[in-house]
Design an enzyme around this catalytic site. Structure first.
Site, mmCIF file in Angstrom:
data_model
loop_
_atom_site.group_PDB
_atom_site.id
_atom_site.type_symbol
_atom_site.label_atom_id
_atom_site.label_comp_id
_atom_site.label_asym_id
_atom_site.label_seq_id
_atom_site.Cartn_x
_atom_site.Cartn_y
_atom_site.Cartn_z
ATOM 1 N N CYS A 1 -1.036 -15.907 -3.313
ATOM 2 C CA CYS A 1 -0.632 -14.832 -2.390
ATOM 3 C C CYS A 1 -1.885 -14.022 -2.056
ATOM 4 O O CYS A 1 -3.005 -14.528 -2.205
ATOM 5 C CB CYS A 1 0.488 -13.980 -2.986
ATOM 6 S SG CYS A 1 0.066 -13.130 -4.520
ATOM 7 N N ASP B 1 6.126 -9.601 1.162
ATOM 8 C CA ASP B 1 5.259 -8.874 0.238
ATOM 9 C C ASP B 1 5.968 -7.572 -0.157
ATOM 10 O O ASP B 1 6.198 -6.724 0.709
ATOM 11 C CB ASP B 1 3.951 -8.587 0.973
ATOM 12 C CG ASP B 1 3.003 -7.759 0.141
ATOM 13 O OD1 ASP B 1 3.362 -7.401 -0.993
ATOM 14 O OD2 ASP B 1 1.901 -7.483 0.640
ATOM 15 N N ARG C 1 3.647 -11.561 -5.758
ATOM 16 C CA ARG C 1 4.403 -12.780 -5.461
ATOM 17 C C ARG C 1 3.946 -13.997 -6.255
ATOM 18 O O ARG C 1 4.779 -14.693 -6.852
ATOM 19 C CB ARG C 1 4.343 -13.073 -3.953
ATOM 20 C CG ARG C 1 5.071 -12.030 -3.131
ATOM 21 C CD ARG C 1 4.697 -12.107 -1.663
ATOM 22 N NE ARG C 1 3.303 -11.757 -1.448
ATOM 23 C CZ ARG C 1 2.672 -11.845 -0.292
ATOM 24 N NH1 ARG C 1 3.313 -12.296 0.768
ATOM 25 N NH2 ARG C 1 1.410 -11.486 -0.175
HETATM 26 P P1 4NP Z 1 0.802 -9.844 -3.544
HETATM 27 O O1 4NP Z 1 1.085 -8.334 -3.065
HETATM 28 O O2 4NP Z 1 -0.068 -10.476 -2.473
HETATM 29 O O3 4NP Z 1 2.173 -10.457 -3.576
HETATM 30 O O4 4NP Z 1 0.132 -9.766 -4.884
HETATM 31 C C1 4NP Z 1 0.102 -7.418 -2.714
HETATM 32 C C2 4NP Z 1 -0.512 -6.679 -3.687
HETATM 33 C C3 4NP Z 1 -1.450 -5.731 -3.345
HETATM 34 C C4 4NP Z 1 -1.793 -5.535 -2.023
HETATM 35 C C5 4NP Z 1 -1.178 -6.294 -1.045
HETATM 36 C C6 4NP Z 1 -0.243 -7.235 -1.392
HETATM 37 N N1 4NP Z 1 -2.740 -4.539 -1.677
HETATM 38 O O5 4NP Z 1 -2.943 -4.316 -0.472
HETATM 39 O O6 4NP Z 1 -3.374 -3.948 -2.569
#
Ligand code: 4NP
Length: 161
Positions: free
Chosen positions: A10, A128, A16
């Site tokens: 991800c 997300d 995710r």
């Molecule tokens: P992930 O979610 O891609 O599912 O781990 C996110 C975690 C952090 C951020 C964006 C998406 N962020 O912008 O910090």
């Protein structure tokens, strides 16, 4: 026999893909197939390198009966395309970012979308939940669990396990 290796990807590797890694490992233990697989996860960004999974996602997963133990790391195209048989991305951006790093067509063919394995949810990406409330985490886990179950069936067939 060598293990079937699967990398979930991800953006941040704190919501995710750690959930996909944690639930898929849990499923493999339940199905008595953990020894046949090597499972890991990574992010297309290094923003959260070294961090455990988001506390809200850990909590939601724990209430469903599984633990998220991964530590965030960035996708490493030099190593990961060689090391993994299947590279499974959560949304369009992750899919394109990983595909753009593939050195050849053999590597490109390893990259698929998580939602392509869903049998219960008709969705085009795993949402997300980072900026959402707990409902967002629950929906994301519902989709991830559905996809993991479909993925398990496909990998068992494809690898004759
Ligand atoms: P992930 O979610 O891609 O599912 O781990 C996110 C975690 C952090 C951020 C964006 C998406 N962020 O912008 O910090």
């Amino acid at each position: 026999m060598s293990k079937v290796s699967v990398l979930f990807v991800c953006l941040g590797n704190i919501c995710r893909s750690p959930a996909a890694e944690g639930f898929f490992k849990h499923l493999l233990v339940q199905e008595n197939k953990a020894e046949s697989f090597y499972i890991d996860s990574a992010g297309t960004s290094a923003y959260h390198e070294g961090a455990p999974a988001d506390g809200r996602m850990q909590e939601a997963a724990k209430l469903r009966g599984y633990e998220l133990e991964s530590i965030s790391r960035a996708f490493d195209f030099k190593k990961d395309f060689e090391k993994f048989d299947y590279i499974i991305t959560m949304d369009h951006d992750n899919f394109q970012d990983v595909l753009d790093l593939a050195p050849d067509s053999e590597a490109q063919e390893k990259v698929t979308s998580m939602v392509s394995y869903c049998t219960q949810h008709d969705v085009n990406h795993v949402p997300d939940p980072y900026y959402k409330g707990m409902d967002g985490f629950e929906l994301t886990l519902d989709i991830i669990e559905d996809a993991c179950e479909g993925l398990f069936e496909k990998l068992m067939d494809e690898n004759k396990l």
